[in-house]
Scaffold this motif. Structure first.
Motif, PDB file in Angstrom:
ATOM      1  N   UNK A  26    -114.784  37.320  28.531  1.00  0.00           N
ATOM      2  CA  UNK A  26    -115.944  36.903  27.737  1.00  0.00           C
ATOM      3  C   UNK A  26    -115.894  35.424  27.403  1.00  0.00           C
ATOM      4  N   UNK A  27    -114.717  34.938  26.992  1.00  0.00           N
ATOM      5  CA  UNK A  27    -114.583  33.505  26.687  1.00  0.00           C
ATOM      6  C   UNK A  27    -114.741  32.650  27.936  1.00  0.00           C
ATOM      7  N   UNK A  28    -114.250  33.127  29.079  1.00  0.00           N
ATOM      8  CA  UNK A  28    -114.408  32.368  30.321  1.00  0.00           C
ATOM      9  C   UNK A  28    -115.891  32.222  30.668  1.00  0.00           C
ATOM     10  N   UNK A  29    -116.646  33.293  30.521  1.00  0.00           N
ATOM     11  CA  UNK A  29    -118.093  33.218  30.778  1.00  0.00           C
ATOM     12  C   UNK A  29    -118.773  32.296  29.772  1.00  0.00           C
ATOM     13  N   UNK A  30    -118.355  32.365  28.517  1.00  0.00           N
ATOM     14  CA  UNK A  30    -118.924  31.492  27.489  1.00  0.00           C
ATOM     15  C   UNK A  30    -118.675  30.030  27.851  1.00  0.00           C
ATOM     16  N   UNK A  31    -117.443  29.711  28.262  1.00  0.00           N
ATOM     17  CA  UNK A  31    -117.116  28.341  28.654  1.00  0.00           C
ATOM     18  C   UNK A  31    -117.912  27.882  29.870  1.00  0.00           C
ATOM     19  N   UNK A  32    -118.299  28.837  30.713  1.00  0.00           N
ATOM     20  CA  UNK A  32    -119.101  28.518  31.903  1.00  0.00           C
ATOM     21  C   UNK A  32    -120.598  28.527  31.597  1.00  0.00           C
ATOM     22  N   UNK A  33    -120.928  28.549  30.313  1.00  0.00           N
ATOM     23  CA  UNK A  33    -122.311  28.533  29.845  1.00  0.00           C
ATOM     24  C   UNK A  33    -123.098  29.767  30.285  1.00  0.00           C
ATOM     25  N   UNK A  34    -122.400  30.882  30.420  1.00  0.00           N
ATOM     26  CA  UNK A  34    -123.023  32.167  30.749  1.00  0.00           C
ATOM     27  C   UNK A  34    -123.026  33.017  29.478  1.00  0.00           C
ATOM     28  N   UNK A  35    -123.721  32.533  28.459  1.00  0.00           N
ATOM     29  CA  UNK A  35    -123.634  33.133  27.133  1.00  0.00           C
ATOM     30  C   UNK A  35    -124.075  34.597  27.065  1.00  0.00           C
ATOM     31  N   UNK A  36    -125.192  34.993  27.677  1.00  0.00           N
ATOM     32  CA  UNK A  36    -125.564  36.416  27.594  1.00  0.00           C
ATOM     33  C   UNK A  36    -124.511  37.332  28.238  1.00  0.00           C
ATOM     34  N   UNK A  37    -123.984  36.928  29.399  1.00  0.00           N
ATOM     35  CA  UNK A  37    -122.957  37.728  30.053  1.00  0.00           C
ATOM     36  C   UNK A  37    -121.685  37.759  29.223  1.00  0.00           C
ATOM     37  N   UNK A  38    -121.343  36.621  28.624  1.00  0.00           N
ATOM     38  CA  UNK A  38    -120.145  36.551  27.796  1.00  0.00           C
ATOM     39  C   UNK A  38    -120.239  37.538  26.641  1.00  0.00           C
ATOM     40  N   UNK A  39    -121.374  37.588  26.014  1.00  0.00           N
ATOM     41  CA  UNK A  39    -121.549  38.479  24.875  1.00  0.00           C
ATOM     42  C   UNK A  39    -121.452  39.946  25.309  1.00  0.00           C
ATOM     43  N   UNK A  40    -122.070  40.289  26.445  1.00  0.00           N
ATOM     44  CA  UNK A  40    -122.008  41.673  26.930  1.00  0.00           C
ATOM     45  C   UNK A  40    -120.577  42.076  27.269  1.00  0.00           C
ATOM     46  N   UNK A  41    -119.848  41.215  27.945  1.00  0.00           N
ATOM     47  CA  UNK A  41    -118.468  41.531  28.324  1.00  0.00           C
ATOM     48  C   UNK A  41    -117.599  41.686  27.088  1.00  0.00           C
ATOM     49  N   UNK A  42    -117.721  40.763  26.162  1.00  0.00           N
ATOM     50  CA  UNK A  42    -116.915  40.799  24.949  1.00  0.00           C
ATOM     51  C   UNK A  42    -117.195  42.081  24.160  1.00  0.00           C
ATOM     52  N   UNK A  43    -118.465  42.419  24.011  1.00  0.00           N
ATOM     53  CA  UNK A  43    -118.817  43.608  23.235  1.00  0.00           C
ATOM     54  C   UNK A  43    -118.437  44.901  23.960  1.00  0.00           C
ATOM     55  N   UNK A  44    -118.383  44.872  25.278  1.00  0.00           N
ATOM     56  CA  UNK A  44    -117.922  46.045  26.017  1.00  0.00           C
ATOM     57  C   UNK A  44    -116.493  46.377  25.618  1.00  0.00           C
TER      58      UNK A  44
END
Length: 55
Positions: A26-44
């Motif tokens: 989730x943090x890797x996606x967030x750092x890559x500016x993929x915020x919606x995906x980051x949030x979904x992965x983290x919450x999963x």
């Protein structure tokens, strides 16, 4: 993983690893500016039910 059942030290370690991996990816996606995906992965990972304390 979501269908896994069982108890014991290995199950507990796998459960913890799944949550930590979800957080890390989730943090890797967030750092890559993929915020919606980051949030979904983290919450999963956070949706995994907590393990009951051993008796």
């Amino acid at each position: 993983m979501s269908q896994a059942r069982g108890r014991g030290p290995l199950t507990d370690r796998l459960h913890t690893a799944y949550i930590e991996l979800s957080e890390q990816v989730g943090w890797m996606c967030f750092d890559a500016r993929q915020h919606p995906q980051a949030q979904r992965i983290y919450h999963t990972g956070m949706r995994r039910p907590a393990r009951p304390a051993p008796h």
